[in-house]
Scaffold this motif. Structure first.
Motif, short mmCIF file in Angstrom:
data_model
loop_
_atom_site.label_atom_id
_atom_site.label_comp_id
_atom_site.label_asym_id
_atom_site.label_seq_id
_atom_site.Cartn_x
_atom_site.Cartn_y
_atom_site.Cartn_z
N GLU C 215 55.25 -41.00 97.42
CA GLU C 215 55.40 -39.94 96.60
C GLU C 215 54.58 -40.37 95.38
O GLU C 215 55.33 -41.33 94.71
N PHE C 265 55.95 -30.52 86.35
CA PHE C 265 57.55 -30.33 86.53
C PHE C 265 57.89 -29.14 86.01
O PHE C 265 58.63 -28.40 86.69
N GLN C 269 59.58 -26.18 88.28
CA GLN C 269 61.08 -26.06 87.99
C GLN C 269 61.45 -24.50 87.46
O GLN C 269 62.28 -23.81 87.84
N TYR C 288 69.18 -21.33 86.70
CA TYR C 288 68.92 -22.70 85.79
C TYR C 288 69.88 -23.76 86.14
O TYR C 288 69.56 -25.10 86.22
N ILE C 291 70.31 -24.94 89.87
CA ILE C 291 69.02 -25.67 90.22
C ILE C 291 68.99 -27.28 89.41
O ILE C 291 68.77 -28.12 90.12
N SER C 292 69.57 -26.99 88.34
CA SER C 292 69.93 -28.26 87.54
C SER C 292 70.77 -29.41 88.28
O SER C 292 70.47 -30.59 88.13
N GLN C 293 71.63 -28.78 88.95
CA GLN C 293 72.43 -29.86 89.64
C GLN C 293 72.08 -30.02 91.00
O GLN C 293 72.53 -31.07 91.94
N ALA C 294 71.24 -29.13 91.57
CA ALA C 294 71.04 -29.23 93.21
C ALA C 294 69.52 -29.65 93.39
O ALA C 294 69.51 -30.03 94.66
N VAL C 295 68.69 -29.51 92.63
CA VAL C 295 67.35 -29.68 93.11
C VAL C 295 66.75 -31.16 93.28
O VAL C 295 67.40 -31.99 92.69
N SER C 297 63.40 -33.44 93.45
CA SER C 297 61.95 -33.28 92.67
C SER C 297 61.12 -34.27 93.17
O SER C 297 60.69 -34.97 92.30
N ARG D 212 77.75 -34.84 90.00
CA ARG D 212 76.42 -34.85 90.76
C ARG D 212 75.44 -34.40 89.91
O ARG D 212 75.79 -33.68 88.80
N GLN D 213 74.30 -34.61 89.96
CA GLN D 213 73.18 -33.90 89.32
C GLN D 213 72.02 -33.74 90.11
O GLN D 213 71.62 -34.60 91.01
N GLY D 214 71.00 -32.81 89.67
CA GLY D 214 69.82 -32.71 90.36
C GLY D 214 68.60 -33.95 89.75
O GLY D 214 69.03 -34.30 88.78
N GLU D 215 67.65 -33.79 90.36
CA GLU D 215 66.48 -34.74 90.07
C GLU D 215 65.74 -34.19 89.02
O GLU D 215 65.15 -33.21 89.07
N GLY D 216 65.76 -34.76 87.91
CA GLY D 216 65.33 -34.10 86.59
C GLY D 216 66.27 -33.62 85.60
O GLY D 216 65.99 -33.61 84.37
N GLU D 217 67.41 -33.59 85.83
CA GLU D 217 68.47 -32.81 85.25
C GLU D 217 67.83 -31.71 84.33
O GLU D 217 68.26 -31.46 82.98
N THR D 218 67.51 -30.75 85.06
CA THR D 218 66.46 -29.78 84.37
C THR D 218 67.13 -29.15 83.18
O THR D 218 66.28 -29.18 82.35
N ALA D 222 74.35 -32.59 83.42
CA ALA D 222 74.58 -32.57 84.74
C ALA D 222 76.23 -31.86 84.83
O ALA D 222 76.72 -31.27 84.03
N PRO D 298 61.77 -40.56 93.09
CA PRO D 298 62.70 -39.59 92.50
C PRO D 298 62.64 -39.62 91.09
O PRO D 298 62.81 -40.59 90.53
N ILE D 299 62.30 -38.32 90.48
CA ILE D 299 62.44 -38.12 89.18
C ILE D 299 63.96 -38.38 88.80
O ILE D 299 64.81 -37.78 89.52
N VAL D 302 63.95 -35.36 82.77
CA VAL D 302 62.66 -34.89 81.75
C VAL D 302 63.39 -34.21 81.02
O VAL D 302 62.55 -33.17 80.41
N SER D 309 61.61 -42.22 85.32
CA SER D 309 61.00 -42.09 86.71
C SER D 309 61.61 -43.40 87.54
O SER D 309 61.73 -44.38 86.97
#
Lengths: 348, 348, 348, 348
Positions: C215, C265, C269, C288, C291-295, C297, D212-218, D222, D298-299, D302, D309
């Motif tokens: 990656e 990014f 997103q 938003y 996705i913030s918790q589940a995505v 990346s 939990r959190q997604g990758e990037g914490e968009t 979280a 994995p991010i 951001v 990263s």
């Protein structure tokens, strides 16, 4: 001629063990009432240890002892939400030489600790510049070959700031919302710098004198020298200043310090839109349009922990009003009175 | 007075169906021998369709028909590895008004298609600027309120370029190594622009006249106007030019176009190091040091597909040699001869 | 067993003079009706010229002849505003070896033409990877020393795209809104890729097979190999797709390609927020948050002209609806029918 | 069953007036001998003040009192140049709910104080997530509409760090070389984190638990909750660690925190090249190649002051050696002994 009786003047020359190496986290060395004129001295960013082309900074200096600051000064009455104003009466090289150098893994055209790569560092080379304070020139001599040239002296402070917000203490090598190591050639004599206050007393320091520097400070190091500097301090109560602003007789300037460089640009330009719409009566979109066509955008540095960009607007293109409560005009008058007092020759 | 017999002069004013909308991919409209003077006209970036504050560009213009270019011109003898030089004799507004506007999702202080966010776009607002070609001013009138101000006219071309390398065809909105939409105020009359040739004939075009613009073109749009422009073209055989370079009587300039903005800065500064060490006899590290202390770094744009940064060095601080084979000096002499011919008033 | 009578199947293996080197600007090689299964072959990114550790790409390859594409295919009925869907039935290495290499001034951990520095380039070194198509492994052998290791084969296409918008022609090395050289390992068999159509016929091409890649594609080059690939094409009329989207049996994915990497990014997103709120009935802010918790990346590449980032959402965490008009499900059924036909072994 | 006699166990639950809000600049709360097991509790990033959808963080919280840390702990014997290792035995939500929210001018898809724009902030909306600690799920309920979904619980600490170098004190919201607010989901139970020591005693703190959190914490926040956490601390004398590294039973991970995001990527990948070539016997270029094909990237975030990263390498693809002096294996054994002691249920 003696100083005018109503000028409050303080002299301060730090001993080496009095330098501050951070913004925040250092005990104040003097208390200043607003309106005070300060006659001070600042050491160069190498703490005076790079004195010949044999003095490699990686050998003679030791982390974290880079970029010693003179201060901090406690500004009486300063509280979070206020703005401190610093007007430079004069900034004069204190020696007849200055030093510059490449620093391994530092600078805009090399891999760094943050722009990490697999290259070997570039060579470490020192240049000693000769300063002619009468002719107002800085002499460059090539290290390879015999060519040399005189550049105009244009003395400035790379570093000026207050204690940061959010309980932080930052290295004197960092520029951010509290000011710090902005490295903009616009910070010269005749200019007023506005800094938002984050802690009681503001805790103002300055250093990193440059006999001159290019825009961007490409190799990471300017023409570094000790300075004899005179400034007036003032306090604007109840007026915040989110990012450092500068004012000269002719221009308003906003600064932004961030990475990537476009974010530094955005901060400076957005702050200028806010300044012009907030204090000069234009709507935000009218300010956006006028600035888009009129602004100069000199880059300050593209080498420090944050990069710094400046947005510069000519006052003559704005509605005729005083900004920041007329502070620049008021401090310029104090500077004039100080110069008239004959205590120190202005501009040397 | 008649033109000097040895001046080759071509006039070209494109019809609307002759505009080029790309660099590369368009058939040449004229063939130019090196040394030819071209008298041409360029339409504004809105194809002349934004004529009042009611003309929203999102309504009256249609993608991809933004930024029409005059050209391309086939430069006789140009081959990959050569450099084309374009010297601007004069750049004069062709109308007494110019247009500017905010464009939804375009500009430095708004979310864009590339800096994607969840905000609604900013409002779309048009400003019509009045140009006084005798007084050399551009008049701003606020849309909200009645305030107005005259700014100095400083005409320039936002866009100048050749066909790209690598078989590409690029929108005229893009700045890159082939030139294109650099949007630098440095591209004004009296300046020579050097562009590396990527395809036979070079395929040179220009457009996007600005009566003036700020550094960075913050809102994304300058004071946009049609232009009457005179330029001289030349060819430097066997000399490549990796990124567009500019030369005035007093300065050498390198440009870089990339994102993030620090990469544009790096390209321009590194090219200047290469130029100074390659043509003026300094070692690369001496050039790095001298440039670091002497360079001006005016930002061009922070809004286009690539951002553009300029590195600007005063010639008087370099060893006294001609750069790029003396082309600027030679073309300035042609410009002088052209002006002496009385065909068009210089500077208007 | 013969192919089902209702499967439209086309075989296409380009001759070297039939490769496309760009997106846009090449004449279509075949016309495909929506629903067609294409059995094709793609050459590696070096046009097959790097075959041993002695074959330096800077010697055996010549710009712009990198990254040959198979295609373009004209998709019948495709018009701007539609979306083309490409479902990969199988992607199988066509040789038992693959090549990788460092390339001077290319990669994430080196100065490049865009991140310009004063360093010498890193050394150019070639690795030949052995592919065991039965064991599904790629064998790395160190160039210095004797250590080696088998990595799982995970074949994918680095490049897949359509002709760009705005009259452009882009090098096959570029990823952007039209797809292109995205270099994401997510583009593997079983996945459907959605691409917005910019020109009549869409002009779809693919290439740049990787037996596997990490990656980010850190050194700039993956485990590059020729591929035997089977895909089904489809057309979704009247549905636009602003950036390439991917769909597997389990995930939805949006891609963004831009610089700096945070802009890539943001694009991915924000597109995922738009997709989930547009097609699954959540409000934009609920999308938003979810996705913030589940995505996931996964970074695709940090080396190409634009960097590519992927936003990946598990379908099981979204309301149970079909996205993109149920296209993935429909094409997966075609793939199943194709595999049942026995024409080519799936997964090898 | 009682704890094994050779397990040193310390319990620590801070009172609200004992939280640390910075890395550096806070007095140690406990002294820990290497090998000690710490049973502690951490408050959520809102100091527990966002408890319902009516609790807007901009109202109930006050700068700089965000992200309270538990600690700092003085690690006995730790000196600059050493590395502290923290192995997470268990990280368990301490409440049956968690909070998330949009924050004005914070997050990846909004203008921020650093990515300054002229947009109004996005709306401030709070989500309360229900945690089912038996089922190991986090329940999302849409604020608009009635849809909800259970996501797997995957508890982690967003923040873990030591006092910074260079005399600095940094907000607990900052990730950098000292660790801090990295916000990577990889920092979960079973993982060892290595942090280079900058000051005597290291001054280790942790907090910012995420269910939990997604990758990037968009969106910037979280699934934030208080945590009951058990960790083992260790000290590796004489081994520096320039950026935080993580190790699980299966993977080595390097982290980089910087802006733009590609610089964070470069730091992590270059550190991994250095780690693999330094400890596993590959040459730097062989390591570069192997990592390029094998790494997961994995991010982490951001959204913070620096973006983070992660470079993640499977151990099974590296020569069979222990990294970092076998510390992870050793601490995992202590964790096993602790779990066998029955003091707290592992994993809840």
């Amino acid at each position: 001629m003696a100083a005018r009786p109503d000028l409050e003047i303080i002299e301060y020359r730090p001993e080496p063990d009095e330098y501050a190496w951070t913004f925040g986290g250092a005990a104040p060395v003097r208390r200043l009432a607003p309106g005070t004129v300060v006659e001070c001295w600042t050491e160069d960013c190498f703490a005076g240890k790079v004195r010949s082309t044999d003095d490699l900074s990686t050998v003679v200096c030791e982390y974290p002892h880079f970029n010693p600051q003179t201060g901090p000064f406690w500004v009486e009455g300063a509280e979070p939400g206020d703005t401190v104003a610093v007007h430079f009466v004069s900034i004069e090289p204190a020696r007849d030489w200055a030093a510059s150098t490449t620093v391994p893994l530092f600078g805009a055209l090399t891999a760094t600790h943050l722009t990490a790569m697999l290259h070997e560092p570039l060579p470490e080379v020192v240049w000693i510049w000769r300063l002619d304070r009468d002719a107002r020139t800085c002499r460059f001599e090539a290290r390879d070959g015999s060519w040399g040239v005189d550049l105009p002296m244009d003395p400035m402070h790379g570093t000026l700031g207050v204690a940061p917000a959010n309980l932080e203490v930052r290295s004197a090598l960092v520029p951010d919302a509290f000011g710090g190591n902005m490295d903009t050639p616009e910070l010269r004599a005749g200019v007023t710098c506005y800094l938002g206050v984050n802690v009681p007393g503001a805790l103002l320091s300055l250093g990193d004198g440059h006999a001159r520097q290019g825009e961007g400070e490409t190799c990471g190091v300017a023409v570094e020298c000790a300075m004899d500097t005179v400034f007036v301090v003032d306090l604007i109560k109840g007026v915040p200043c989110p990012w450092p602003r500068l004012e000269s007789d002719t221009h308003l300037m906003s600064t932004g310090s961030a990475r990537p460089l476009e974010d530094a640009f955005r901060i400076a330009q957005a702050d200028m839109v806010g300044w012009v719409s907030g204090e000069f009566g234009l709507s935000p979109l009218d300010a956006y349009q006028l600035i888009s066509q009129a602004v100069e955008s000199p880059i300050a540095n593209v080498v420090d922990t944050n990069y710094t960009s400046v947005a510069k607007m000519a006052k003559r293109w704005l509605p005729p009003r005083d900004a920041m409560d007329g502070t620049h005009r008021r401090l310029a008058a104090v500077a004039e009175a100080y110069r008239a007092s004959g205590r120190r020759a202005a501009g040397g």
